[in-house]
Scaffold this motif. Structure first.
Motif, PDB file in Angstrom:
ATOM      1  N   HIS A 322       0.951  -1.150   0.038  1.00 10.61           N
ATOM      2  CA  HIS A 322      -0.076  -0.065  -0.174  1.00 10.61           C
ATOM      3  C   HIS A 322       0.901   1.299  -0.151  1.00 10.61           C
ATOM      4  N   SER A 323       1.990   1.170   0.544  1.00  9.21           N
ATOM      5  CA  SER A 323       2.911   2.277   0.656  1.00  9.21           C
ATOM      6  C   SER A 323       3.460   2.540  -0.720  1.00  9.21           C
ATOM      7  N   ILE A 324       3.831   1.604  -1.562  1.00 12.68           N
ATOM      8  CA  ILE A 324       4.231   1.966  -2.956  1.00 12.68           C
ATOM      9  C   ILE A 324       3.225   1.907  -3.995  1.00 12.68           C
ATOM     10  N   ALA A 325       2.089   1.403  -3.876  1.00 12.52           N
ATOM     11  CA  ALA A 325       1.194   1.273  -4.788  1.00 12.52           C
ATOM     12  C   ALA A 325       0.291   2.704  -4.996  1.00 12.52           C
ATOM     13  N   ARG A 326      -0.133   2.644  -6.331  1.00 11.41           N
ATOM     14  CA  ARG A 326      -0.895   4.039  -6.482  1.00 11.41           C
ATOM     15  C   ARG A 326      -2.376   3.438  -6.502  1.00 11.41           C
ATOM     16  N   PRO A 327      -3.418   4.248  -5.878  1.00  9.93           N
ATOM     17  CA  PRO A 327      -4.563   3.813  -6.212  1.00  9.93           C
ATOM     18  C   PRO A 327      -5.187   3.685  -7.455  1.00  9.93           C
ATOM     19  N   ILE A 328      -6.181   2.737  -7.756  1.00 13.63           N
ATOM     20  CA  ILE A 328      -6.479   2.428  -9.232  1.00 13.63           C
ATOM     21  C   ILE A 328      -7.896   3.004  -9.236  1.00 13.63           C
ATOM     22  N   ARG A 329      -8.692   3.115  -8.043  1.00  7.89           N
ATOM     23  CA  ARG A 329     -10.019   3.615  -8.294  1.00  7.89           C
ATOM     24  C   ARG A 329     -10.167   4.739  -7.075  1.00  7.89           C
ATOM     25  N   LYS A 330     -10.659   5.823  -7.503  1.00 10.86           N
ATOM     26  CA  LYS A 330     -10.916   6.857  -6.828  1.00 10.86           C
ATOM     27  C   LYS A 330     -12.242   7.032  -6.080  1.00 10.86           C
ATOM     28  N   THR A 332     -13.524   5.764  -3.330  1.00  9.33           N
ATOM     29  CA  THR A 332     -13.835   4.575  -2.659  1.00  9.33           C
ATOM     30  C   THR A 332     -13.187   4.164  -1.443  1.00  9.33           C
ATOM     31  N   MET A 333     -13.909   3.529  -0.497  1.00 12.86           N
ATOM     32  CA  MET A 333     -13.250   3.232   0.604  1.00 12.86           C
ATOM     33  C   MET A 333     -11.886   2.781   0.527  1.00 12.86           C
ATOM     34  N   GLY A 334     -10.943   3.548   1.154  1.00  8.22           N
ATOM     35  CA  GLY A 334      -9.464   2.789   1.321  1.00  8.22           C
ATOM     36  C   GLY A 334      -8.802   3.574   0.160  1.00  8.22           C
ATOM     37  N   GLY A 335      -9.689   4.257  -0.665  1.00 11.03           N
ATOM     38  CA  GLY A 335      -8.852   5.096  -1.803  1.00 11.03           C
ATOM     39  C   GLY A 335      -8.557   4.244  -3.073  1.00 11.03           C
ATOM     40  N   GLY A 336      -9.110   3.163  -3.150  1.00 13.35           N
ATOM     41  CA  GLY A 336      -8.838   2.228  -4.117  1.00 13.35           C
ATOM     42  C   GLY A 336      -7.885   1.483  -4.203  1.00 13.35           C
ATOM     43  N   TYR A 337      -7.320   1.305  -3.142  1.00  7.45           N
ATOM     44  CA  TYR A 337      -5.891   0.447  -3.180  1.00  7.45           C
ATOM     45  C   TYR A 337      -6.212  -1.077  -3.418  1.00  7.45           C
ATOM     46  N   PRO A 338      -5.170  -1.674  -3.663  1.00  8.67           N
ATOM     47  CA  PRO A 338      -5.350  -3.353  -3.899  1.00  8.67           C
ATOM     48  C   PRO A 338      -5.144  -3.966  -2.576  1.00  8.67           C
ATOM     49  N   LEU A 339      -5.825  -5.254  -2.576  1.00  8.18           N
ATOM     50  CA  LEU A 339      -5.819  -6.231  -1.459  1.00  8.18           C
ATOM     51  C   LEU A 339      -6.165  -5.359  -0.066  1.00  8.18           C
ATOM     52  N   THR A 340      -7.195  -4.859   0.107  1.00  4.92           N
ATOM     53  CA  THR A 340      -7.891  -4.072   1.135  1.00  4.92           C
ATOM     54  C   THR A 340      -8.941  -4.951   1.971  1.00  4.92           C
ATOM     55  N   SER A 365       2.690   2.975   8.772  1.00  5.12           N
ATOM     56  CA  SER A 365       2.950   1.527   8.041  1.00  5.12           C
ATOM     57  C   SER A 365       2.248   1.776   6.403  1.00  5.12           C
ATOM     58  N   GLY A 366       1.491   2.905   6.462  1.00  2.00           N
ATOM     59  CA  GLY A 366       0.702   2.968   5.047  1.00  2.00           C
ATOM     60  C   GLY A 366      -0.331   2.082   4.722  1.00  2.00           C
TER      61      GLY A 366
END
Length: 437
Positions: A322-330, A332-340, A365-366
């Motif tokens: 999560h600290s290095i990934a960019r959100p793919i969906r805006k 949304t809960m969690g900012g669109g990050y993967p593996l939430t 931790s991010g």
């Protein structure tokens, strides 16, 4: 007459070897098979090593070549065939594909001269890997008198470009051969992109086709050779730690970026040092290669006998990702990050496991986890207090499942205090049976 009839009966019962089959019989069978791919290629001769243009086609279980619009000159079964990508041949400036036909003691080399020859060669490789894998698996099941896995065969037999579907392999033990096929379906088949290209080696001997360490693979490209997978389930299949690590790494490195859910529940993985090392190596490889599937939203590993050490490894992986990934969906809960969405229910985590998650999901931790399921993990008051601290450090959590744990007044009070700061939090918790409500 009796001896003659016995001889003819024995001859009829003896199977005909592929190399002895008549071309006409193969052609009649070929006419009733689906054609998966065809086109003009430059092929090397078997006897005279010269290169000539030929029209080639790949069917369900055969490969044939000849002149376009005419009956094929040669037809070969793919029962035990293997395809090697982009093999250089001395005297030829083009990298080519090499199809090994052990039943015929021949090696089939060819390449495409189309304007988009790299793409055409990759398409040929994808189709031939698909057909050789399916044909080889069917043939081995017939030889060993085994029932083939219909889920894998139906997935291989579908067009590669078809829409992604769920791949469910629940309740059936998987051989190492099937593990290799499923791994390549999920991740893609690796080929090297340089001029000395060959298939990627398996240096670490774990059967997953990756290198010994977790350094990025330079010059390696993954090709999708089967229908894309939308979600992957392999529950209650007796997966060992090595097989589970292989599937986990392959799904997270999905080349089609189509998988949105992984479920490996009810497999006896267990939390032992060997398993910890395999899981950590697999997850570190995903992070180092930067090939993680961005669409995966949920990981379920319920009932896998996981302990605090492996839970800490998973928590650290998610935080780093999560600290290095960019959100793919805006929006949304969690900012669109993967593996939430993480589900580790019915594992003996106890208080130590909850504390391990708290240490992994600390304030800096991010982590962007939105749903955390820890039902039936034997967590007591101290563990519930640690989870309450997670709610403060990871404010994106809005669903928390803590059913069938052993918390009391102290744990309930800690959750209530944390819930005040989370108006949108949904917490499902059933206190221990003797708790006075």
């Amino acid at each position: 007459e009796g001896e003659a009839s016995a001889t003819s009966a024995a001859a009829a019962a003896t199977p005909i070897l592929p190399a002895n089959e008549k071309l006409q019989d193969l052609y009649e069978e070929l006419k009733h098979e689906r054609i998966y791919y065809e086109g003009e290629v430059v092929k090397e001769g078997f006897n005279v090593r010269s290169w000539k243009n030929r029209w080639m086609l790949a069917s369900e279980s055969m490969i044939a070549y000849g002149e376009k619009g005419q009956r094929p000159r040669q037809i070969f079964r793919l029962n035990n065939a293997t395809i090697e990508p982009r093999k250089l041949v001395k005297g030829v400036k083009y990298a080519c594909l090499q199809l090994v036909l052990p039943d015929y003691s021949r090696t089939f080399r060819f390449y495409s001269e189309a304007k988009d020859s790299p793409s055409a060669n990759e398409e040929w490789f994808a189709v031939l890997w698909n057909r050789t894998a399916a044909s080889r698996y069917r043939h081995q099941c017939r030889v060993l008198l085994q029932i083939p896995n219909t889920a894998i065969l139906s997935h291989l037999d579908a067009p590669i470009t078809a829409l992604p579907v769920k791949l469910a392999l629940n309740g059936n033990p998987l051989s190492f051969q099937l593990v290799d096929i499923v791994r390549d379906i999920l991740r893609g088949v690796p080929i090297k992109t340089g001029t000395t290209a060959a298939a990627a080696d398996d240096d670490d001997g774990d059967g997953d086709g990756d290198n010994k360490d977790s350094r990025p693979e330079r010059g390696v490209k993954y090709i999708q050779c089967a229908r894309a997978v939308s979600s992957f389930e392999c529950k209650n299949s007796g997966l060992s730690s090595s097989k589970a690590a292989t599937f986990l790494k392959a799904a997270l490195q999905n080349v089609a970026d189509s998988i949105n859910e992984i479920d490996l529940s009810d497999n006896p993985i267990e939390d032992v040092p060997a398993t910890q090392k395999m899981i950590k190596t697999a997850l570190d490889t995903v992070l180092a290669h930067a090939k993680a599937c961005k669409n995966i939203s949920k990981l379920t590993m319920a009932g896998c006998k996981l302990g605090p050490a492996i839970i800490r490894i998973f928590g650290q992986f998610v935080s780093k990702w999560h600290s290095i990934a960019r959100p793919i969906r805006k929006y949304t809960m969690g900012g669109g990050y993967p593996l939430t969405h993480l589900d580790f229910s019915n594992n003996p985590l106890k208080n130590a496991g909850a504390q391990a998650l708290k240490e992994a999901f600390h304030l800096k931790s991010g982590a962007k986890v939105t749903e955390l399921a820890l039902a039936g993990c034997k967590i007591g008051d101290e563990g519930i207090e640690a989870i309450a601290n997670i709610l403060r450090d990871v404010p994106t959590v809005h669903i928390l499942q803590l059913r069938e744990n052993v918390c009391g007044d102290k744990g309930i009070y800690a959750l209530c205090r944390a819930a005040v700061e989370h108006p949108s939090l949904t917490c499902q918790i059933h206190p221990q049976p003797n708790y006075a409500q």
